[in-house]
Structure formats: C-alpha cells, structure tokens
Enzyme design. Structure first.
Site, PDB file in Angstrom:
ATOM      1  N   ASP A   9       0.973  -1.172  -0.073  1.00  0.00           N
ATOM      2  CA  ASP A   9       0.127   0.051  -0.092  1.00  0.00           C
ATOM      3  C   ASP A   9       0.992   1.098   0.070  1.00  0.00           C
ATOM      4  O   ASP A   9       2.132   1.146   0.457  1.00  0.00           O
ATOM      5  CB  ASP A   9      -0.988  -0.024   1.280  1.00  0.00           C
ATOM      6  CG  ASP A   9      -1.735   1.249   1.428  1.00  0.00           C
ATOM      7  OD1 ASP A   9      -2.405   1.522   0.417  1.00  0.00           O
ATOM      8  OD2 ASP A   9      -1.866   1.881   2.520  1.00  0.00           O
ATOM      9  N   ASP A  11      -0.431   4.981   0.858  1.00  0.00           N
ATOM     10  CA  ASP A  11      -0.511   5.982   1.888  1.00  0.00           C
ATOM     11  C   ASP A  11      -0.320   5.244   3.366  1.00  0.00           C
ATOM     12  O   ASP A  11      -1.120   4.555   3.612  1.00  0.00           O
ATOM     13  CB  ASP A  11      -1.642   6.585   1.867  1.00  0.00           C
ATOM     14  CG  ASP A  11      -1.851   7.486   0.310  1.00  0.00           C
ATOM     15  OD1 ASP A  11      -0.968   8.388   0.561  1.00  0.00           O
ATOM     16  OD2 ASP A  11      -2.605   6.989  -0.242  1.00  0.00           O
TER      17      ASP A  11
END
Length: 218
Positions: A9, A11
């Site tokens: 991922d 963020d």
C-alpha cells in the site's frame, strides 16, 4: 523467500501521508457543513477510494452531494501540503533497498488516484523504486479497497498466483481486501489499532518497517 511478490500500500505504509490528508479532508468537509474530525476521517475513509467520501456524505446527510470539483480542490490542498510536509515512512527506503538486494519482486497497489500516488512518490524520493508497470491504482479497476479487485489485478498483471503474494497494509479496508484476494497480509500498526487489523484477518503485525524484512523470510 516465502513469497513471489510483495505488494505495498502507499499512503501510510511507504509515504507518511495519512495524518496530512485526513486532517485536510476533515477540515474541508467541516467547511462545507459536514462536521468531521480527523478521527472520523481515519475511521471512515482511510484506505478507501475517493468515491467513498461522496458515498458517506450522501448516506449520512439525506442524499447530499458534495460540490462539483470537490475531488480536484481537495487534491490541490493535499498536494500543496505534500510539497511542504510529506516524508517517506521511516524505514521505507531501507526496506525497498533490502528487497532490491534480495531480487524480490514488489509493486504498489493503492486506492488513491494515479496522480496522487505519483505526486507522493516524487515528493518523498521513492518514485525510482516503482516503474510505471508496477504502480496500480483503484482507477484501474473502478473500485477501491475493501474489494479485492485491485490486488487481484496487480497479481494477474505481474503473472503471480495471489496465494504467493504478501501485502503490507495499514488500514482495515486494505487488510480485508488482501484477505478477500487470497493473499497474506501484514498489518502495519502505526495509525491503526492492532486489534482491528487482526480482527480483519491480518496474517501478522508489524510496528515498524524494519521488522518487515525479517518477516518476509519466514
């Protein structure tokens, strides 16, 4: 190495954008007449695609619609803050270097828009680790996490069995998406209660990215 592909991922895992973006989102929604705290924003929007903001406002405010251009104005605020404040998550570059030395394939799969992803990577100096063909956005599949589509799209594009993928995620929605895709997932606990990540199905937990390299060898 127990896996054929590591999926990051972005963020909150690679770039420390969640405090900035959730603060600005809470402020903007409050300005528009929808009182929102940063804690509300973390709970309702962290790890989801942009359309989720519109959906939640409509659900909770009798079908209310955010103003035209909301996404563009919100992104402009965030990008301005990125330029002044955004940094990489501590240990992110060291982990990427370790994976590079180990020749372990990795990619990025985020619910954010492509422009958001690339802006964050550029500002933090991490862009060089991710060639274009290894950056995946919810825009590519039309739906964000917790749906598994994005992770499955990344694995399919790179020719890897989902069961041979490991995801690094910091949100409940991301963990749910990875598990629904049939992938192992380590939950990064910097901003999310470890119990919530475990309840969502996290295979393991890490409190610091420095721990991830050792876990990858299990």
């Amino acid at each position: 190495m127990a896996y054929d592909l590591v999926i990051f991922d972005n963020d909150g895992v690679l770039v420390d954008s969640e405090p900035l973006s959730n603060r600005l989102l809470a402020e903007y929604l409050t300005e528009l007449g929808y009182p929102t705290t940063i804690e509300d924003s973390y709970r309702d929007f962290m790890g989801t695609a942009a359309h989720r903001i519109h959906d939640v406002i409509a659900e909770r405010h009798d079908g209310a619609r955010l103003p035209e251009g909301f996404d563009e104005r919100f992104h402009a605020r965030v990008f301005a803050a990125f330029g002044a404040e955004l940094t990489a998550v501590r240990g992110a570059e060291a982990l990427l270097k370790e994976l590079g030395r180990s020749s372990v394939p990795f990619c990025l799969a985020s619910s954010a828009h492509h422009e958001w992803i690339r802006t964050a990577l550029d500002v933090t100096g991490l862009r060089g680790w991710f060639p274009e063909e290894r950056i995946f956005s919810a825009q590519d599949v039309g739906v964000g996490k917790p749906a598994p589509d994005l992770f499955l799209h990344a694995a399919r594009t790179l020719g890897v069995d989902p069961a041979r993928c490991l995801v690094l995620e910091d949100s409940v929605n991301g963990v749910l998406a990875a598990r629904a895709a049939g992938m192992d997932v380590y939950g990064y606990t910097a901003l999310t209660d470890p119990a919530r990540l475990t309840a969502a199905g996290a295979t393991g937990l890490i409190g610091d990215l420095a721990e991830a390299a050792a876990l990858l060898d299990r």
